[in-house]
Write an enzyme that holds these catalytic residues in place. Structure first.
Site, short mmCIF file in Angstrom:
data_model
loop_
_atom_site.label_atom_id
_atom_site.label_comp_id
_atom_site.label_asym_id
_atom_site.label_seq_id
_atom_site.Cartn_x
_atom_site.Cartn_y
_atom_site.Cartn_z
N PRO A 268 30.74 45.99 11.94
CA PRO A 268 31.56 44.81 12.23
C PRO A 268 30.91 43.53 11.73
CG PRO A 268 30.47 45.60 14.23
CD PRO A 268 30.10 46.55 13.14
N GLY A 269 31.72 42.67 11.15
CA GLY A 269 31.25 41.34 10.75
C GLY A 269 32.00 40.31 11.55
N ARG A 270 33.28 40.11 11.17
CA ARG A 270 34.14 39.14 11.81
C ARG A 270 34.15 39.25 13.34
NH1 ARG A 270 38.44 37.21 9.04
NH2 ARG A 270 38.47 39.10 7.79
N CYS B 52 39.78 17.25 -3.80
CA CYS B 52 40.79 16.80 -4.74
C CYS B 52 41.63 18.01 -5.17
CB CYS B 52 40.08 16.17 -5.93
SG CYS B 52 41.21 15.26 -6.93
N GLU B 53 42.43 18.48 -4.24
CA GLU B 53 43.14 19.76 -4.43
C GLU B 53 44.27 19.80 -3.41
OE1 GLU B 53 42.87 23.25 -6.62
OE2 GLU B 53 41.08 22.03 -6.45
N TYR C 170 32.90 34.13 7.79
CA TYR C 170 33.38 33.77 6.45
C TYR C 170 33.71 32.28 6.33
CZ TYR C 170 33.64 38.82 6.55
OH TYR C 170 33.33 40.14 6.72
C1 LIG Z 1 31.85 47.53 3.37
C2 LIG Z 1 32.18 46.50 4.39
N1 LIG Z 1 31.69 46.65 5.62
C3 LIG Z 1 31.93 45.74 6.59
C4 LIG Z 1 32.72 44.64 6.34
C5 LIG Z 1 32.95 43.69 7.47
O1 LIG Z 1 34.26 43.54 7.73
P1 LIG Z 1 34.75 42.66 8.98
O2 LIG Z 1 34.11 41.34 8.85
O3 LIG Z 1 36.19 42.61 8.80
O4 LIG Z 1 34.32 43.39 10.20
C6 LIG Z 1 33.28 44.45 5.07
C7 LIG Z 1 34.20 43.33 4.79
O5 LIG Z 1 35.40 43.49 4.82
C8 LIG Z 1 32.99 45.41 4.07
O6 LIG Z 1 33.47 45.26 2.85
N1 LIG Z 2 36.10 37.17 3.41
C1 LIG Z 2 37.17 37.82 4.05
C2 LIG Z 2 36.88 39.18 4.59
C3 LIG Z 2 35.73 39.88 3.98
C4 LIG Z 2 36.07 40.96 3.09
C5 LIG Z 2 34.80 41.72 2.87
N2 LIG Z 2 35.04 43.00 2.31
C6 LIG Z 2 37.81 36.93 5.10
O1 LIG Z 2 37.44 35.82 5.26
O2 LIG Z 2 38.70 37.32 5.79
#
Ligand SMILES: Cc1ncc(COP(=O)(O)O)c(C=O)c1O
Ligand SMILES: N[C@@H](CCCC[NH3+])C(=O)O
Length: 441
Positions: A291-293, A361-362, A390
């Site tokens: 998980p990232g987001r 400027c967009e 992000y």
């Molecule tokens: C391989 C991989 N793992 C994990 C993530 C993390 O995704 P998220 O931030 O949606 O949890 C991403 C981004 O989409 C990804 O490309």
């Molecule tokens: N950067 C994207 C998601 C990350 C995609 C990574 N594979 C966002 O802001 O939603």
């Protein structure tokens, strides 16, 4: 108004996060400013980990650091005992500087360079997630030269169309990522990897996309992979020990979003993996996720000062802030939606319908269309919620705008963890155009 984590409105009618009055933070650090609610990050991290523990499943929860990678953030993730997903030499370098345990680092990327692979090998990262044949061959040869064995996962694309924005879909057949599961590429890759005495195949990886609100896609992907694993158990005589189901768990940005609890995603996935492994007579694999987001997005808030405004009679009122697509590219890139309030007048009733413009400027530099606010004016402070993932990590210097600082808040304390970029910083890499260059070119 939806408040996240420790956020509340205090007696002065100000937005407070982590026990800190955001208006005091603005006085101390200026705007734009990213503020992170550390307690909420900890809560999310623990929720994922504890769900696996409760289910008695061997697992790794790797924070996808692309969402927000700074030394302090990775130190926090280390403190919470998570693993780490990095996708570039730069992210790996940050992890090393944060003293992140190398054996818990997973190295991703669809076009890792030789230098990046050597860096990963030199530092003995926990595993490399191999994405394509070019990388598979390069990694084998590098390991052979160095007489080093490395743990790998094979990234497969299971052919799943998750329900999300096209640009953040990754598990479909027509994707730049991974080995296709259906057309035989994944099997060939696995066979090559298993035959190499320098590549220790731990398992398979897939990531179907980002900001996903349902478990169907994850479950379908897991089933497809497990079915292939069962076939390969016979054809290749090899059964991977690890199944990495990636990240992508959605969060609530606005009322339109209906995410599940982190525990819910994990519980349903595990239930289905258990069923499928029993049906296919496979051993239960170790489950890894990335998980990232969902770990950081709603813990982040961006504070801006309101500047100019422009009324277009009978159409709309534009209100501009001192940031925009430079610190939050997501609205311009994905048409992403956000909620916001006035941090200094958080109790006041909304009166105005305004659209929040950035300062670039967009024309596409709009942060929020049609937002209800009290009668907003110059020097009000706008707090945009859920900018923790992000946001900073995709920030840029378009129009030579310096990137904002980052402050962590927790239990009434604030700590600057990324400094505000200066004009001097922007010129750090610039070199003057010399006469000599002109003559020799
Ligand atoms: C391989 C991989 N793992 C994990 C993530 C993390 O995704 P998220 O931030 O949606 O949890 C991403 C981004 O989409 C990804 O490309
Ligand atoms: N950067 C994207 C998601 C990350 C995609 C990574 N594979 C966002 O802001 O939603």
């Amino acid at each position: 108004m939806h408040l996240y984590g420790t956020a509340e409105i205090n007696k002065s009618g100000h937005l407070e996060i982590g026990g800190k009055d955001t208006i005091e933070l603005v006085e101390k650090y200026g705007t734009p400013l990213y503020v992170y609610d550390v307690a909420l990050i900890r809560k999310r991290a623990r929720a994922f980990k504890q769900t696996f523990e409760k289910l008695g499943i061997k697992a790794q929860v790797a924070y996808a650091s692309k969402a927000f990678s700074t030394i302090a953030m990775l130190q926090l993730i280390k403190e919470e005992g998570l693993s780490l997903d990095v996708v570039s030499g730069g992210e790996l370098f940050t992890a090393l500087k944060a003293d992140f345990p190398v054996e818990k680092i997973h190295f991703h990327g669809n076009n890792k360079s030789e230098d990046e692979l050597v860096m990963a090998l030199e530092h003995r990262v926990g595993c490399i997630v191999v994405d394509n044949f070019h990388e598979l061959h390069m990694l084998h040869h590098l390991c052979q030269e160095r007489q080093q064995v490395v743990n790998i996962l094979i990234r497969v694309t299971p052919g799943i169309e998750a329900h999300t924005h096209d640009y953040i879909l990754t598990g479909q057949e027509d994707s730049k990522f991974g080995f296709d599961l259906q057309n035989g590429q994944a099997e060939t890759a696995l066979q090559l990897a298993v035959e190499s005495k320098f590549l220790n195949v731990l398992g398979l990886h897939c990531h179907i996309g980002s900001q996903i609100f349902e478990t169907t896609g994850f479950i379908l992907a897991a089933k497809k992979i497990l079915e292939k694993m069962a076939e390969w158990q016979t054809s290749l005589g090899f059964t991977p020990k690890v199944l990495n189901l990636g990240g992508g768990f959605g969060i609530r940005y606005t009322d339109e979003d209906t995410p599940l609890d982190p525990a819910h995603y994990v519980e349903e996935m595990i239930q289905e993996v258990r069923k499928a492994t029993t049906r296919l007579s496979l051993p239960m694999p170790e489950i890894w996720i990335e998980p990232g987001r969902s770990l950081v997005a709603d813990a982040g808030t961006t504070l801006y000062s309101i500047g100019s405004s422009k009324e277009v009679p009978n159409i709309r009122k534009y209100v501009a802030v001192d940031g925009g697509m430079t610190d939050n590219l997501r609205p311009a890139l994905y048409d992403a939606k956000y909620e916001a309030i006035l941090a200094n007048r958080a109790n006041e009733e909304p009166k105005d319908l305004v659209s929040i413009a950035g300062k670039c400027c967009e024309s596409g530099d709009m942060l929020i269309w049609d937002l209800s606010l009290p009668d907003v004016g110059t020097n009000d402070i706008l707090a945009v919620f859920c900018t923790g993932a992000y946001g900073y990590s995709m920030a840029n210097n378009y129009n030579r705008i310096p990137r904002p600082p980052v402050v962590f808040v927790e239990n009434g304390h604030d700590q600057l963890v990324v400094q505000r970029e200066t004009y001097e910083d922007l010129l750090r890499l610039d070199l003057p155009f010399t006469e000599k260059t002109q003559h020799t070119s």
